[in-house]
Motif scaffolding. Sequence first.
Motif, mmCIF file in Angstrom:
data_model
loop_
_atom_site.group_PDB
_atom_site.id
_atom_site.type_symbol
_atom_site.label_atom_id
_atom_site.label_comp_id
_atom_site.label_asym_id
_atom_site.label_seq_id
_atom_site.Cartn_x
_atom_site.Cartn_y
_atom_site.Cartn_z
ATOM 1 N N THR A 49 0.831 -1.202 0.000
ATOM 2 C CA THR A 49 0.000 0.000 0.000
ATOM 3 C C THR A 49 0.868 1.255 0.000
ATOM 4 N N ASP A 50 1.921 1.249 0.788
ATOM 5 C CA ASP A 50 2.820 2.401 0.831
ATOM 6 C C ASP A 50 3.455 2.651 -0.539
ATOM 7 N N ILE A 51 3.865 1.599 -1.205
ATOM 8 C CA ILE A 51 4.464 1.743 -2.534
ATOM 9 C C ILE A 51 3.442 2.315 -3.502
ATOM 10 N N GLU A 52 2.240 1.781 -3.464
ATOM 11 C CA GLU A 52 1.184 2.267 -4.358
ATOM 12 C C GLU A 52 0.859 3.743 -4.099
ATOM 13 N N LYS A 53 0.833 4.130 -2.836
ATOM 14 C CA LYS A 53 0.456 5.504 -2.477
ATOM 15 C C LYS A 53 1.568 6.513 -2.706
ATOM 16 N N TYR A 54 2.789 6.136 -2.354
ATOM 17 C CA TYR A 54 3.845 7.136 -2.244
ATOM 18 C C TYR A 54 4.926 7.075 -3.318
ATOM 19 N N THR A 55 4.868 6.118 -4.217
ATOM 20 C CA THR A 55 5.861 6.053 -5.283
ATOM 21 C C THR A 55 5.399 6.911 -6.446
ATOM 22 N N GLU A 56 6.220 7.871 -6.813
ATOM 23 C CA GLU A 56 5.891 8.712 -7.953
ATOM 24 C C GLU A 56 6.229 7.971 -9.236
ATOM 25 N N GLY A 57 5.392 8.164 -10.237
ATOM 26 C CA GLY A 57 5.625 7.488 -11.510
ATOM 27 C C GLY A 57 5.210 6.025 -11.435
ATOM 28 N N ASN A 58 5.930 5.192 -12.126
ATOM 29 C CA ASN A 58 5.615 3.769 -12.209
ATOM 30 C C ASN A 58 6.266 3.015 -11.047
ATOM 31 N N PRO A 59 5.473 2.378 -10.190
ATOM 32 C CA PRO A 59 6.034 1.688 -9.027
ATOM 33 C C PRO A 59 6.538 0.273 -9.334
ATOM 34 N N TYR A 60 6.665 -0.078 -10.622
ATOM 35 C CA TYR A 60 6.998 -1.453 -11.002
ATOM 36 C C TYR A 60 8.231 -1.991 -10.283
ATOM 37 N N GLU A 61 9.328 -1.235 -10.299
ATOM 38 C CA GLU A 61 10.569 -1.730 -9.697
ATOM 39 C C GLU A 61 10.426 -1.958 -8.200
ATOM 40 N N GLU A 62 9.742 -1.038 -7.529
ATOM 41 C CA GLU A 62 9.532 -1.191 -6.088
ATOM 42 C C GLU A 62 8.656 -2.409 -5.788
ATOM 43 N N LEU A 63 7.603 -2.581 -6.568
ATOM 44 C CA LEU A 63 6.723 -3.729 -6.359
ATOM 45 C C LEU A 63 7.446 -5.032 -6.680
ATOM 46 N N TYR A 64 8.247 -5.030 -7.720
ATOM 47 C CA TYR A 64 9.020 -6.212 -8.088
ATOM 48 C C TYR A 64 9.947 -6.609 -6.936
ATOM 49 N N ARG A 65 10.636 -5.612 -6.360
ATOM 50 C CA ARG A 65 11.524 -5.858 -5.222
ATOM 51 C C ARG A 65 10.744 -6.411 -4.030
ATOM 52 N N LEU A 66 9.572 -5.833 -3.789
ATOM 53 C CA LEU A 66 8.741 -6.285 -2.678
ATOM 54 C C LEU A 66 8.320 -7.744 -2.867
ATOM 55 N N TYR A 67 7.873 -8.073 -4.072
ATOM 56 C CA TYR A 67 7.459 -9.453 -4.343
ATOM 57 C C TYR A 67 8.640 -10.424 -4.211
ATOM 58 N N GLN A 68 9.815 -10.011 -4.607
ATOM 59 C CA GLN A 68 10.989 -10.873 -4.437
ATOM 60 C C GLN A 68 11.297 -11.069 -2.957
ATOM 61 N N GLU A 69 11.209 -9.989 -2.206
ATOM 62 C CA GLU A 69 11.492 -10.045 -0.774
ATOM 63 C C GLU A 69 10.522 -10.980 -0.045
ATOM 64 N N TYR A 70 9.265 -10.988 -0.483
ATOM 65 C CA TYR A 70 8.234 -11.783 0.189
ATOM 66 C C TYR A 70 7.851 -13.039 -0.604
ATOM 67 N N ASP A 71 8.702 -13.453 -1.516
ATOM 68 C CA ASP A 71 8.385 -14.570 -2.405
ATOM 69 C C ASP A 71 7.985 -15.839 -1.650
ATOM 70 N N GLU A 72 8.764 -16.208 -0.668
ATOM 71 C CA GLU A 72 8.465 -17.436 0.084
ATOM 72 C C GLU A 72 7.108 -17.324 0.785
ATOM 73 N N LEU A 73 6.850 -16.194 1.389
ATOM 74 C CA LEU A 73 5.571 -15.972 2.073
ATOM 75 C C LEU A 73 4.406 -16.082 1.095
ATOM 76 N N LEU A 74 4.548 -15.456 -0.064
ATOM 77 C CA LEU A 74 3.457 -15.423 -1.038
ATOM 78 C C LEU A 74 3.170 -16.786 -1.653
ATOM 79 N N HIS A 75 4.131 -17.700 -1.565
ATOM 80 C CA HIS A 75 3.911 -19.046 -2.084
ATOM 81 C C HIS A 75 3.385 -20.013 -1.021
ATOM 82 N N ASN A 76 3.205 -19.524 0.188
ATOM 83 C CA ASN A 76 2.593 -20.335 1.245
ATOM 84 C C ASN A 76 1.127 -20.546 0.880
#
Length: 107
Positions: A49-76
Motif C-alpha cells: 500500500t505504501d508503494i502504491e500511495k507514495y511512489t511517484e511514476g511507475n512503481p513497477y521496480e519497487e513492487l518487483y523488489r517487494l514481491y521478491q522479498e516476500y516470495d516465500e511468504l506469497l507461495h505459502n
Amino acid sequence: MDELKGALRNVNRLLKESQEYKSYIFARNSLKSKEDLYRKVMEFKRHYTDIEKYTEGNPYEELYRLYQEYDELLHNSTVSEFLKAESAFSKLVKNSCDEMLSGITFE
C-alpha cells in the motif's frame, strides 16, 4: 430514505451470504490462526500500500523488489488462498458499488 436504507441493508446481507465473502472469512480465519504468518502478511500489505500511495511514476521496480522479498511468504498455501479470496471479495464489492452508482454523476 428509509427505503434506501432497507435496500442497502439487503445488499449488505447478500454480500455476506455470497460465496466470495464466505471464502474470504474462512481464509482470513485460517490465516489469523497462524499469528506469525498473519503478521507477515499484514506487513507485506502495508508495504504494498505504501508503494502504491507514495511512489511517484511507475512503481513497477519497487513492487518487483517487494514481491521478491516476500516470495516465500506469497507461495505459502494459506497466504495464497487468503490473498485470492480477499481479491475475489474486493472485486465483488467494487462491482457492486459500480453497479449501484451507475448513471449517477457528481458535478
